[in-house]
Design a protein around this motif. Structure first.
Motif, short mmCIF file in Angstrom:
data_model
loop_
_atom_site.label_atom_id
_atom_site.label_comp_id
_atom_site.label_asym_id
_atom_site.label_seq_id
_atom_site.Cartn_x
_atom_site.Cartn_y
_atom_site.Cartn_z
N VAL A 442 50.65 41.68 56.46
CA VAL A 442 49.89 41.51 55.22
C VAL A 442 49.26 42.86 54.88
CG1 VAL A 442 48.05 40.29 54.03
CG2 VAL A 442 49.36 39.12 55.80
N ALA A 443 49.41 43.26 53.61
CA ALA A 443 48.73 44.46 53.11
C ALA A 443 47.65 44.00 52.14
CB ALA A 443 49.72 45.38 52.41
N TYR A 444 46.39 44.20 52.54
CA TYR A 444 45.26 43.79 51.69
C TYR A 444 44.89 44.95 50.78
CZ TYR A 444 44.73 39.99 55.08
OH TYR A 444 44.94 38.89 55.88
N ILE A 445 45.10 44.76 49.47
CA ILE A 445 44.83 45.83 48.50
C ILE A 445 43.51 45.54 47.79
CG2 ILE A 445 45.71 47.09 46.50
CD1 ILE A 445 48.50 46.09 47.22
N THR A 446 42.60 46.49 47.84
CA THR A 446 41.30 46.35 47.17
C THR A 446 41.05 47.56 46.28
OG1 THR A 446 40.43 45.15 49.08
CG2 THR A 446 38.82 45.99 47.49
N GLY A 447 40.83 47.31 45.00
CA GLY A 447 40.57 48.39 44.06
C GLY A 447 41.56 48.35 42.91
N PRO A 448 41.40 49.24 41.95
CA PRO A 448 42.28 49.23 40.77
C PRO A 448 43.63 49.88 41.08
CG PRO A 448 40.69 51.00 40.57
CD PRO A 448 40.34 50.28 41.83
N MET A 449 44.68 49.25 40.67
CA MET A 449 46.01 49.84 40.81
C MET A 449 46.30 50.61 39.52
SD MET A 449 48.08 46.77 42.78
CE MET A 449 49.67 47.57 42.56
N ILE A 450 45.83 51.86 39.48
CA ILE A 450 45.98 52.69 38.29
C ILE A 450 46.72 53.97 38.65
CG2 ILE A 450 43.94 51.76 37.16
CD1 ILE A 450 42.38 54.18 38.14
N PHE A 451 46.96 54.80 37.64
CA PHE A 451 47.77 56.01 37.80
C PHE A 451 47.33 56.89 38.96
CE2 PHE A 451 44.29 57.02 34.99
CZ PHE A 451 43.88 58.28 35.39
N ALA A 452 46.02 56.91 39.23
CA ALA A 452 45.51 57.77 40.31
C ALA A 452 45.92 57.27 41.69
CB ALA A 452 43.99 57.85 40.22
N ASN A 453 46.40 56.04 41.77
CA ASN A 453 46.68 55.44 43.07
C ASN A 453 48.15 55.10 43.28
OD1 ASN A 453 43.90 55.40 43.83
ND2 ASN A 453 43.60 53.65 42.47
N ILE A 480 45.65 46.57 36.78
CA ILE A 480 46.92 47.25 37.03
C ILE A 480 47.32 47.95 35.74
CG2 ILE A 480 49.36 46.99 37.65
CD1 ILE A 480 48.68 44.47 39.15
N ASP A 481 47.68 49.24 35.85
CA ASP A 481 48.16 49.92 34.65
C ASP A 481 49.67 50.10 34.72
OD1 ASP A 481 48.62 52.04 36.33
OD2 ASP A 481 47.26 53.44 35.33
N ILE A 482 50.25 50.64 33.68
CA ILE A 482 51.70 50.75 33.58
C ILE A 482 52.28 51.63 34.69
CG2 ILE A 482 51.50 52.65 31.92
CD1 ILE A 482 54.26 49.97 32.02
N SER A 483 51.55 52.68 35.07
CA SER A 483 52.04 53.59 36.11
C SER A 483 52.19 52.86 37.44
CB SER A 483 51.08 54.78 36.27
OG SER A 483 50.98 55.52 35.08
N PRO A 508 44.54 38.24 40.52
CA PRO A 508 43.57 37.81 39.50
C PRO A 508 44.26 37.68 38.14
CG PRO A 508 42.71 39.64 40.78
CD PRO A 508 44.16 39.52 41.12
N THR A 509 43.66 36.91 37.25
CA THR A 509 44.26 36.64 35.94
C THR A 509 44.59 37.92 35.17
OG1 THR A 509 43.03 34.56 35.81
CG2 THR A 509 43.94 35.42 33.76
N LYS A 510 43.64 38.87 35.14
CA LYS A 510 43.84 40.10 34.36
C LYS A 510 45.01 40.90 34.91
CE LYS A 510 41.30 44.09 32.53
NZ LYS A 510 40.00 44.81 32.53
N ALA A 511 45.10 40.98 36.23
CA ALA A 511 46.17 41.74 36.86
C ALA A 511 47.51 41.04 36.63
CB ALA A 511 45.90 41.90 38.35
N TYR A 512 47.52 39.71 36.70
CA TYR A 512 48.76 38.97 36.51
C TYR A 512 49.29 39.11 35.08
CZ TYR A 512 52.29 35.31 36.73
OH TYR A 512 53.47 34.64 36.70
#
Length: 551
Positions: A442-453, A480-483, A508-512
């Motif tokens: 399991v990979a637990y991801i915490t934080g925004p998945m954005i271009f910087a990451n 989550i952003d497009i990148s 989460p709803t926004k990410a989905y």
């Protein structure tokens, strides 16, 4: 807004009686005693004169108190405002100050009408602390001439300080003695007695009396007109397009400082009294007051925490405290003008030196540096230096920009933790499931998945070792952003090519929604989305095609 203000007044004066009136009156007199030396000192330090400071305190105390967003707000000239006016007076003259003040008032009034009272909440606390300390340094440097009886040149405090190299620095012993006495007196004066008579006022009375009776040759305040309509006031004829265009940026600086000081003062006072400030109404009050002040020869005014806190501690009940404080100053001007004109400039400089020192929020500064908050330390230092070297507008811009950069760096931080699946923790005894997920991670991801990451997401493949199944726990993914969506697609594609089963859990709803917009849901497959890792582990997922063949 008018209805809210009317309702506020009804609540404030409900049950008003003689006892509350007496408290307002005594509190107003007490505040006037504190405000008098400060008004004179800030008038002088602004580059105008003591009379301008006194008139400002009288008009602002009356108009702004009546219209204030909180009954406790006491307005007048402040050290912070005086500090940014010095260069303005040198560059544009007193008429330039009048025009800038009027324009700033119009800006504040507009901000109140547009309900922009919450804008100050977007300025980081270290930035506010930084420019307050920068202003304190400017005030102190600006009083060197008055304190030491020297002469300097320059349009800024730093410029004046550097000019001593060519002009020489020859202190006048009488001025130094007067200034030093005031500083020492204000420092050692007992706090209990200070509540009865302000040390600043008493020290000025003593030094003025000594100068008069000993006939000391010390620079004094000069003539204070016994009128609220002095000759040196703004005329409508100066409101030309040329003047307005040249002074729009200085006016913005004045308006920005007025907004920050007044709303921060109100926030602090609101905590002391339990009565919340109506921030938009306060901006309207500050706007109206500052538009009127130039026509009386006044300089910009804001709500002042020193006078406001004195009003609260003295038992202020309603906004009449500010009105009585204004009346007290007006009476002082008519009765004591001849005496006030003989106040030594060095005495006012001493008051301002101590005021500058006390302006610093030493508790916050100590907290920031003792705990080594790097972002806050950078914001504080950069804003303080920018305030001293440039001006308030640039300082706030630099401070907020640095604050935003620090914020982006913090908000973009992503944490990914890895854990090998252990079904015994879920009390699952199904042998098929145990065998199926014996080599799962399991990979637990915490934080925004954005271009910087994107690199962090791509590196997941390197951290799962020889696992044959990977569950991406994404409950902590705020966005989550497009990148990152594209990187996630590449990651899943690469893992599937290696025969690794991949499922996404807890989105989460926004990410989905972003997953849907990028059509990743179709690529990943609806059967590969789960509410949680636990629910996924309870499902005997089919092996990937490549693993079926190898099996």
């Amino acid at each position: 807004m008018l209805n809210n203000f009317t309702s506020q007044l009804k609540t404030e004066f409900k049950g008003y009686n003689a006892a509350r009136f007496t408290k307002d009156l005594m509190s107003g007199i007490t505040v006037a005693a504190v405000a008098l030396p400060l008004a004179l000192a800030f008038g002088v330090s602004s580059g105008a004169d003591a009379a301008a400071g006194l008139i400002t305190a009288i008009i602002a105390g009356f108009v702004m108190s009546l219209l204030a967003g909180g009954y406790y707000q006491i307005s007048g000239p402040t050290g912070a405002m005086a500090a940014i006016l010095t260069s303005l007076v040198i560059k544009y003259g007193i008429n330039g100050v009048f025009v800038a003040t009027f324009l700033a008032g119009a800006m504040l009034f507009t901000a109140g009408i547009l309900h922009l009272g919450k804008l100050t909440s977007f300025i980081p606390a270290p930035v506010i602390t930084g420019f307050t300390s920068g202003i304190a340094v400017i005030i102190a440097l600006g009083q060197i001439d008055n304190f030491f009886g020297t002469v300097s040149k320059g349009s800024s405090a730093v410029g004046k300080l550097l000019s001593y190299a060519s002009l020489g620095f020859k202190p006048d012993l009488i001025s130094v003695g007067i200034g030093a006495f005031v500083v020492i007196f204000m420092i050692v004066f007992p706090k209990k007695l200070n509540a009865i008579i302000p040390a600043s006022l008493l020290s000025i009375i003593i030094t003025t009396a000594v100068c008069i009776f000993a006939d000391l040759d010390a620079a004094s305040v000069g003539t204070i007109p016994q009128t609220l309509l002095p000759e040196n006031s703004m005329k409508l004829s100066v409101l030309t397009f040329s003047n307005i265009s040249h002074l729009i940026m200085p006016a913005f600086s004045i308006a920005a400082l007025g907004m920050i000081e007044s709303l921060l003062c109100g926030a602090s006072a609101g905590q002391m009294t339990g009565v919340r400030l109506n921030s938009n109404q306060e901006l309207i009050a500050q706007g109206v007051g500052n538009m009127l002040l130039p026509f009386f020869g006044g300089i910009p005014a804001t709500a002042a925490i020193a006078r406001t806190s004195v009003a609260i501690r003295s038992g202020a009940q309603t906004r009449l405290t500010g009105v009585f404080h204004s009346a007290g100053l007006l009476i002082s001007m008519f009765l004591l003008a001849p005496i006030m004109s003989k106040i030594p400039m060095a005495a006012l400089a001493g008051v301002l030196m101590v005021t500058a020192w006390r302006m610093n929020d030493w508790e916050d500064i100590k907290y920031i540096f003792s705990h080594k908050f790097k972002g806050a330390m950078i914001e504080f230092t950069a804003t303080m230096l920018a305030t001293i070297i440039f001006d308030l507008t640039v300082a706030i811009a630099i401070g907020v920009l640095i604050g935003l950069i620090v914020l982006v760096l913090r908000l973009s931080f992503i944490e990914i933790n890895y854990e090998k699946v252990d079904l015994s923790k879920l009390h699952i005894n199904d042998e098929k499931l145990i065998e199926r997920y014996s080599n799962a991670m399991v990979a637990y991801i915490t934080g925004p998945m954005i271009f910087a990451n994107t690199q962090n997401i791509a590196d997941i493949e390197m951290h799962i070792g020889g696992a044959d199944t990977l569950f991406l726990s994404m409950r902590g993914v705020s966005n989550i952003d497009i990148s990152c969506a594209q990187t996630l697609r590449s990651l899943i594609e690469s893992l599937r090519e290696r025969g690794i089963d991949v499922a996404l859990c807890g989105l989460p709803t926004k990410a989905y929604k972003m997953i849907e917009r990028t059509e990743l849901d179709k690529f990943i497959g609806e059967d590969n989305f789960y509410w949680s890792v636990a629910s996924a582990l309870c499902t005997n997922r089919p092996l990937p095609e490549c693993r079926k063949h190898s099996a």
